[in-house]
Design a protein around this motif. Sequence first.
Motif, PDB file in Angstrom:
ATOM      1  N   PRO A 165       2.586 -58.059 -15.227  1.00 27.16           N
ATOM      2  CA  PRO A 165       1.450 -57.556 -15.999  1.00 27.16           C
ATOM      3  C   PRO A 165       0.716 -56.453 -15.237  1.00 27.16           C
ATOM      4  CG  PRO A 165       0.860 -59.589 -14.906  1.00 27.16           C
ATOM      5  CD  PRO A 165       2.317 -59.372 -14.619  1.00 27.16           C
ATOM      6  N   PRO A 166      -0.181 -55.693 -15.913  1.00 31.73           N
ATOM      7  CA  PRO A 166      -0.943 -54.645 -15.229  1.00 31.73           C
ATOM      8  C   PRO A 166      -1.685 -55.216 -14.022  1.00 31.73           C
ATOM      9  CG  PRO A 166      -1.240 -54.489 -17.595  1.00 31.73           C
ATOM     10  CD  PRO A 166      -0.505 -55.774 -17.346  1.00 31.73           C
ATOM     11  N   THR A 167      -1.676 -54.491 -12.947  1.00 35.08           N
ATOM     12  CA  THR A 167      -2.315 -54.974 -11.715  1.00 35.08           C
ATOM     13  C   THR A 167      -3.623 -54.237 -11.468  1.00 35.08           C
ATOM     14  OG1 THR A 167      -1.030 -53.382 -10.418  1.00 35.08           O
ATOM     15  CG2 THR A 167      -0.130 -55.613 -10.646  1.00 35.08           C
ATOM     16  N   PRO A 168      -4.599 -54.918 -10.877  1.00 35.96           N
ATOM     17  CA  PRO A 168      -5.874 -54.248 -10.569  1.00 35.96           C
ATOM     18  C   PRO A 168      -5.766 -53.381  -9.317  1.00 35.96           C
ATOM     19  CG  PRO A 168      -5.955 -56.530  -9.846  1.00 35.96           C
ATOM     20  CD  PRO A 168      -4.627 -56.352 -10.532  1.00 35.96           C
ATOM     21  N   ILE A 169      -6.712 -52.476  -9.182  1.00 31.25           N
ATOM     22  CA  ILE A 169      -6.833 -51.641  -7.983  1.00 31.25           C
ATOM     23  C   ILE A 169      -8.058 -52.129  -7.227  1.00 31.25           C
ATOM     24  CG2 ILE A 169      -7.084 -49.304  -7.070  1.00 31.25           C
ATOM     25  CD1 ILE A 169      -6.023 -48.293  -9.782  1.00 31.25           C
ATOM     26  N   GLY A 170      -7.883 -52.513  -5.990  1.00 30.85           N
ATOM     27  CA  GLY A 170      -8.991 -53.045  -5.206  1.00 30.85           C
ATOM     28  C   GLY A 170      -9.923 -51.953  -4.714  1.00 30.85           C
ATOM     29  N   VAL A 171     -11.213 -52.237  -4.746  1.00 32.30           N
ATOM     30  CA  VAL A 171     -12.185 -51.312  -4.171  1.00 32.30           C
ATOM     31  C   VAL A 171     -11.918 -51.136  -2.681  1.00 32.30           C
ATOM     32  CG1 VAL A 171     -14.644 -51.037  -3.600  1.00 32.30           C
ATOM     33  CG2 VAL A 171     -13.956 -51.698  -5.907  1.00 32.30           C
ATOM     34  N   GLY A 172     -11.374 -52.174  -2.052  1.00 31.84           N
ATOM     35  CA  GLY A 172     -11.002 -52.054  -0.640  1.00 31.84           C
ATOM     36  C   GLY A 172      -9.966 -50.964  -0.411  1.00 31.84           C
ATOM     37  N   GLU A 173      -9.011 -50.836  -1.352  1.00 30.95           N
ATOM     38  CA  GLU A 173      -8.031 -49.747  -1.274  1.00 30.95           C
ATOM     39  C   GLU A 173      -8.721 -48.390  -1.344  1.00 30.95           C
ATOM     40  OE1 GLU A 173      -4.302 -49.794  -3.639  1.00 30.95           O
ATOM     41  OE2 GLU A 173      -5.048 -51.707  -4.407  1.00 30.95           O
ATOM     42  N   LEU A 174      -9.681 -48.285  -2.258  1.00 29.31           N
ATOM     43  CA  LEU A 174     -10.417 -47.036  -2.425  1.00 29.31           C
ATOM     44  C   LEU A 174     -11.221 -46.717  -1.169  1.00 29.31           C
ATOM     45  CD1 LEU A 174     -11.345 -44.685  -4.202  1.00 29.31           C
ATOM     46  CD2 LEU A 174     -13.039 -46.228  -5.242  1.00 29.31           C
ATOM     47  N   GLU A 175     -11.823 -47.724  -0.578  1.00 34.41           N
ATOM     48  CA  GLU A 175     -12.588 -47.507   0.653  1.00 34.41           C
ATOM     49  C   GLU A 175     -11.691 -46.989   1.769  1.00 34.41           C
ATOM     50  OE1 GLU A 175     -16.117 -50.881   0.192  1.00 34.41           O
ATOM     51  OE2 GLU A 175     -14.312 -51.326   1.368  1.00 34.41           O
ATOM     52  N   ALA A 176     -10.491 -47.570   1.884  1.00 38.18           N
ATOM     53  CA  ALA A 176      -9.554 -47.134   2.926  1.00 38.18           C
ATOM     54  C   ALA A 176      -9.131 -45.682   2.700  1.00 38.18           C
ATOM     55  CB  ALA A 176      -8.330 -48.046   2.943  1.00 38.18           C
ATOM     56  N   LYS A 177      -8.897 -45.328   1.434  1.00 35.75           N
ATOM     57  CA  LYS A 177      -8.509 -43.945   1.142  1.00 35.75           C
ATOM     58  C   LYS A 177      -9.652 -42.993   1.419  1.00 35.75           C
ATOM     59  CE  LYS A 177      -5.589 -40.878  -0.008  1.00 35.75           C
ATOM     60  NZ  LYS A 177      -4.388 -40.656   0.830  1.00 35.75           N
ATOM     61  N   LEU A 178     -10.868 -43.388   1.101  1.00 35.67           N
ATOM     62  CA  LEU A 178     -12.026 -42.545   1.398  1.00 35.67           C
ATOM     63  C   LEU A 178     -12.156 -42.301   2.898  1.00 35.67           C
ATOM     64  CD1 LEU A 178     -14.653 -44.017  -1.077  1.00 35.67           C
ATOM     65  CD2 LEU A 178     -13.846 -41.656  -1.054  1.00 35.67           C
ATOM     66  N   ASP A 179     -11.882 -43.337   3.693  1.00 37.19           N
ATOM     67  CA  ASP A 179     -11.911 -43.167   5.155  1.00 37.19           C
ATOM     68  C   ASP A 179     -10.872 -42.141   5.592  1.00 37.19           C
ATOM     69  OD1 ASP A 179     -13.936 -45.006   5.448  1.00 37.19           O
ATOM     70  OD2 ASP A 179     -12.605 -46.685   5.921  1.00 37.19           O
ATOM     71  N   ASP A 180      -9.659 -42.235   5.022  1.00 39.52           N
ATOM     72  CA  ASP A 180      -8.604 -41.277   5.366  1.00 39.52           C
ATOM     73  C   ASP A 180      -9.009 -39.856   5.000  1.00 39.52           C
ATOM     74  OD1 ASP A 180      -7.041 -43.350   6.248  1.00 39.52           O
ATOM     75  OD2 ASP A 180      -5.810 -43.471   4.439  1.00 39.52           O
ATOM     76  N   VAL A 181      -9.545 -39.700   3.789  1.00 35.42           N
ATOM     77  CA  VAL A 181      -9.944 -38.367   3.322  1.00 35.42           C
ATOM     78  C   VAL A 181     -11.060 -37.806   4.191  1.00 35.42           C
ATOM     79  CG1 VAL A 181     -11.104 -37.150   1.421  1.00 35.42           C
ATOM     80  CG2 VAL A 181      -9.181 -38.670   0.950  1.00 35.42           C
ATOM     81  N   ARG A 182     -12.020 -38.654   4.532  1.00 35.44           N
ATOM     82  CA  ARG A 182     -13.131 -38.187   5.373  1.00 35.44           C
ATOM     83  C   ARG A 182     -12.612 -37.696   6.724  1.00 35.44           C
ATOM     84  NH1 ARG A 182     -16.736 -42.078   4.603  1.00 35.44           N
ATOM     85  NH2 ARG A 182     -15.630 -43.493   6.000  1.00 35.44           N
ATOM     86  N   GLU A 183     -11.695 -38.447   7.319  1.00 39.73           N
ATOM     87  CA  GLU A 183     -11.146 -38.030   8.613  1.00 39.73           C
ATOM     88  C   GLU A 183     -10.350 -36.734   8.494  1.00 39.73           C
ATOM     89  OE1 GLU A 183     -11.768 -39.253  11.659  1.00 39.73           O
ATOM     90  OE2 GLU A 183     -13.252 -40.387  10.537  1.00 39.73           O
TER      91      GLU A 183
END
Length: 405
Positions: free
Chosen positions: A228-246
């Motif tokens: 079934p469709p899977t959710p996207i965790g806000v934790g994933e988004l936070e990790a990506k934001l950290d990568d983008v910021r760096e």
Amino acid sequence: MGKQGFSPDFLAGPSAAGYLYQVRLALLFALSYVNRDSNVEVSIEALDDISFERDGEAFDLLQTKHKLNRTASLTDSGADLWKTIRIWAQASAVDPSLPGRMRFALVTTGQAADDSVAALLRPAPTYAVGSKRDPKTAADRLTSIAESSTNEALKPAFAAFLALSQPMRASLLSSVEILDQQPDLVDVEVEIEECLRLFAPRGQTQKAREMIEGWWWPRACKALIDKPPTPIGVGELEAKLDDVREMLKREKLNLDFEEAEPTDQQAAEFDAFRFIGQLRAIGVSGIRIQWAKRDYYRAFSQRSKWTREHAVHDGELASFEKRLIEEWEPRFERMCDSSRREENGDSQLQTAGQDLFHWVETEARIPFRSLLTRSLSVGSYHILANDIRLGWHRDYKTIFPKEGK
């Protein structure tokens, strides 16, 4: 008729815009949970157009209505409102506890008139002057419409609403919020960038949004096609934001020492450094020595700060120095060839060395990323001269063996 004779009723533009809007809006709302609750997960086209859950329990269901016509209104008897109510009424009939533990939100680019039912269901901070949020009155008015309307297309929606008891209808509408006049598919970019101001370096919010969305779109597609469709965790988004910021911090280098000057003590200590010895070997003196100390200090301080803060990639400064040396090499070899042909004495060698160094002082401007500054180029040449990796006098390697400072 529309483009090439097709009826507007069969064009896919509005539907496509609606689906794209859901994905972008899911990102916008997910950003509101970043650094607040990393346990929240967002789903698209699962329980609703967009849904948020925590520990497997949904707490926020969003229906989205994207209108290409921004002046479209959200009327009391309109399909947008009633089709949405039908979905939530049927869900509440199955599980009467839903209204008490979650929010039902209708997010639309359309506008609700201030005397409409939808206006009575706006969130409290956004109702118009002279009106107020009033779910009970909204329930009474919707009940009246459902009981008296002859709209055949909306009969299933009317029936679903009336199937709820009167207290249940009031309970449902107490949990409903109408978010009208929301930004459209394009304008939502501005809202996303506004959220990213807390995470992106100054002046980099547009680039941050482009990078985040470059990750978000394929991630959302994967979530949609999973069965079934899977959710996207806000934790994933936070990790990506950290990568983008760096990544952005490394891309955008600040110049902190462009006007810095060494202290008198530091300037005096530089007299024992080999880059000063190299300049004296070709007869440079006076104010040019002071400039050299200043440029060395600025470049050394700036490069050290970038390195400490991990603002530069591994090997990036080494690559920059390689380009500096490659610009110096043919000029130095040309000077050496000329001096060997003419059997120059020491004064001629000094003059030739001064000509070479004059090129560094006045012309050598090698960019580092997008930065093109005099002090970084000239000062880095002094750093290389201090390490005896290059020089100005033809015999600099003999005069300055690689020991000392």
